[in-house]
Design a protein around this motif. Structure first.
Motif, PDB file in Angstrom:
ATOM      1  N   ALA A  13     -28.262   4.971   4.482  1.00 30.97           N
ATOM      2  CA  ALA A  13     -27.234   4.442   3.583  1.00 30.97           C
ATOM      3  C   ALA A  13     -25.940   5.241   3.703  1.00 30.97           C
ATOM      4  N   ALA A  14     -26.046   6.566   3.803  1.00 33.81           N
ATOM      5  CA  ALA A  14     -24.859   7.409   3.936  1.00 33.81           C
ATOM      6  C   ALA A  14     -24.122   7.115   5.232  1.00 33.81           C
ATOM      7  N   GLU A  15     -24.858   6.945   6.326  1.00 31.45           N
ATOM      8  CA  GLU A  15     -24.223   6.617   7.607  1.00 31.45           C
ATOM      9  C   GLU A  15     -23.516   5.265   7.545  1.00 31.45           C
ATOM     10  N   ALA A  16     -24.183   4.289   6.952  1.00 35.79           N
ATOM     11  CA  ALA A  16     -23.590   2.951   6.859  1.00 35.79           C
ATOM     12  C   ALA A  16     -22.328   2.968   6.007  1.00 35.79           C
ATOM     13  N   ALA A  17     -22.390   3.626   4.868  1.00 41.64           N
ATOM     14  CA  ALA A  17     -21.231   3.669   3.969  1.00 41.64           C
ATOM     15  C   ALA A  17     -20.075   4.436   4.596  1.00 41.64           C
ATOM     16  N   SER A  18     -20.370   5.551   5.241  1.00 48.36           N
ATOM     17  CA  SER A  18     -19.320   6.367   5.846  1.00 48.36           C
ATOM     18  C   SER A  18     -18.643   5.665   7.012  1.00 48.36           C
ATOM     19  N   ARG A  59     -27.795   7.687  -4.033  1.00 48.30           N
ATOM     20  CA  ARG A  59     -28.980   7.867  -4.874  1.00 48.30           C
ATOM     21  C   ARG A  59     -29.826   6.612  -4.735  1.00 48.30           C
ATOM     22  N   CYS A  60     -31.126   6.782  -4.618  1.00 48.48           N
ATOM     23  CA  CYS A  60     -31.978   5.603  -4.515  1.00 48.48           C
ATOM     24  C   CYS A  60     -33.236   5.770  -5.349  1.00 48.48           C
ATOM     25  N   ASP A  61     -33.678   4.648  -5.873  1.00 45.09           N
ATOM     26  CA  ASP A  61     -34.891   4.590  -6.685  1.00 45.09           C
ATOM     27  C   ASP A  61     -35.701   3.398  -6.219  1.00 45.09           C
ATOM     28  N   HIS A  62     -37.016   3.521  -6.339  1.00 42.39           N
ATOM     29  CA  HIS A  62     -37.898   2.428  -5.939  1.00 42.39           C
ATOM     30  C   HIS A  62     -38.706   1.956  -7.137  1.00 42.39           C
ATOM     31  N   GLU A  71     -27.588   3.433  -4.961  1.00 42.59           N
ATOM     32  CA  GLU A  71     -26.269   3.639  -5.561  1.00 42.59           C
ATOM     33  C   GLU A  71     -25.414   4.446  -4.590  1.00 42.59           C
ATOM     34  N   VAL A  72     -24.213   3.954  -4.331  1.00 38.66           N
ATOM     35  CA  VAL A  72     -23.281   4.613  -3.416  1.00 38.66           C
ATOM     36  C   VAL A  72     -22.024   4.957  -4.205  1.00 38.66           C
ATOM     37  N   ARG A  73     -21.651   6.236  -4.200  1.00 35.97           N
ATOM     38  CA  ARG A  73     -20.414   6.690  -4.852  1.00 35.97           C
ATOM     39  C   ARG A  73     -19.471   7.125  -3.747  1.00 35.97           C
ATOM     40  N   CYS A  74     -18.302   6.469  -3.675  1.00 32.92           N
ATOM     41  CA  CYS A  74     -17.413   6.774  -2.557  1.00 32.92           C
ATOM     42  C   CYS A  74     -15.958   6.917  -2.987  1.00 32.92           C
ATOM     43  N   THR A 111     -31.173  -3.657  -3.472  1.00 31.74           N
ATOM     44  CA  THR A 111     -29.992  -3.894  -4.298  1.00 31.74           C
ATOM     45  C   THR A 111     -29.069  -2.695  -4.131  1.00 31.74           C
ATOM     46  N   VAL A 112     -27.788  -2.956  -3.878  1.00 29.32           N
ATOM     47  CA  VAL A 112     -26.829  -1.877  -3.668  1.00 29.32           C
ATOM     48  C   VAL A 112     -25.738  -1.962  -4.726  1.00 29.32           C
ATOM     49  N   LEU A 113     -25.474  -0.836  -5.374  1.00 26.71           N
ATOM     50  CA  LEU A 113     -24.401  -0.719  -6.355  1.00 26.71           C
ATOM     51  C   LEU A 113     -23.372   0.267  -5.799  1.00 26.71           C
ATOM     52  N   VAL A 114     -22.138  -0.164  -5.671  1.00 29.21           N
ATOM     53  CA  VAL A 114     -21.074   0.692  -5.128  1.00 29.21           C
ATOM     54  C   VAL A 114     -20.133   1.068  -6.277  1.00 29.21           C
ATOM     55  N   THR A 115     -19.885   2.381  -6.382  1.00 29.77           N
ATOM     56  CA  THR A 115     -18.936   2.889  -7.360  1.00 29.77           C
ATOM     57  C   THR A 115     -17.829   3.616  -6.610  1.00 29.77           C
ATOM     58  N   VAL A 116     -16.610   3.192  -6.830  1.00 34.04           N
ATOM     59  CA  VAL A 116     -15.463   3.867  -6.240  1.00 34.04           C
ATOM     60  C   VAL A 116     -14.978   4.888  -7.243  1.00 34.04           C
ATOM     61  N   THR A 117     -15.049   6.163  -6.885  1.00 28.39           N
ATOM     62  CA  THR A 117     -14.691   7.214  -7.827  1.00 28.39           C
ATOM     63  C   THR A 117     -13.202   7.529  -7.827  1.00 28.39           C
TER      64      THR A 117
END
Length: 120
Positions: A13-18, A59-62, A71-74, A111-117
């Motif tokens: 997930a980090a590689e994809a988001a970055s 952050r990920c939960d199952h 959850e992706v914070r970017c 499910t992916v939640l993106v938060t732009v900080t």
């Protein structure tokens, strides 16, 4: 799920988001920053410290019923439309994690939640 399985999802997930144009960095949560600061003196050169930095901001939960929630914070570059970049992050992370899970022999819903900080 094992810890290594969760770490694999966070890494993918980090590689994809970055890799999405417009993403400046991933924003670690406060707990991640405090843990990294506390452990930096003892583990600065270990693989665990490098893995922790790679997964910062993810952050990920199952849940066996609902599948994976990632959850992706970017932090984004200011010269891009936030909504467009956030949508691309969501789609790319979902596709990357789904592909990773398929390789592991799992077909869980993602499910992916993106938060732009902030923007730079």
């Amino acid at each position: 799920m094992t810890v290594s399985h969760r770490a694999g999802i966070q890494h993918v997930a980090a590689e994809a988001a970055s890799g999405v144009p417009g993403v400046a960095a991933l924003q670690p949560a406060l707990a991640d920053r405090l843990a990294l600061a506390a452990s930096r003196a003892h583990q600065a050169l270990t693989a665990e410290a490098a893995l922790h930095r790679d997964a910062a901001g993810i952050r990920c939960d199952h849940d066996p019923d609902d599948g994976w929630r990632v959850e992706v914070r970017c932090i984004l570059h200011a010269d891009r439309r936030v909504v467009d970049v956030a949508r691309q992050v969501r789609d790319d992370v979902r596709n990357a994690v789904s592909g990773y899970l398929a390789q592991q022999g799992t077909a869980d819903h993602v499910t992916v939640l993106v938060t732009v900080t902030r923007t730079l």
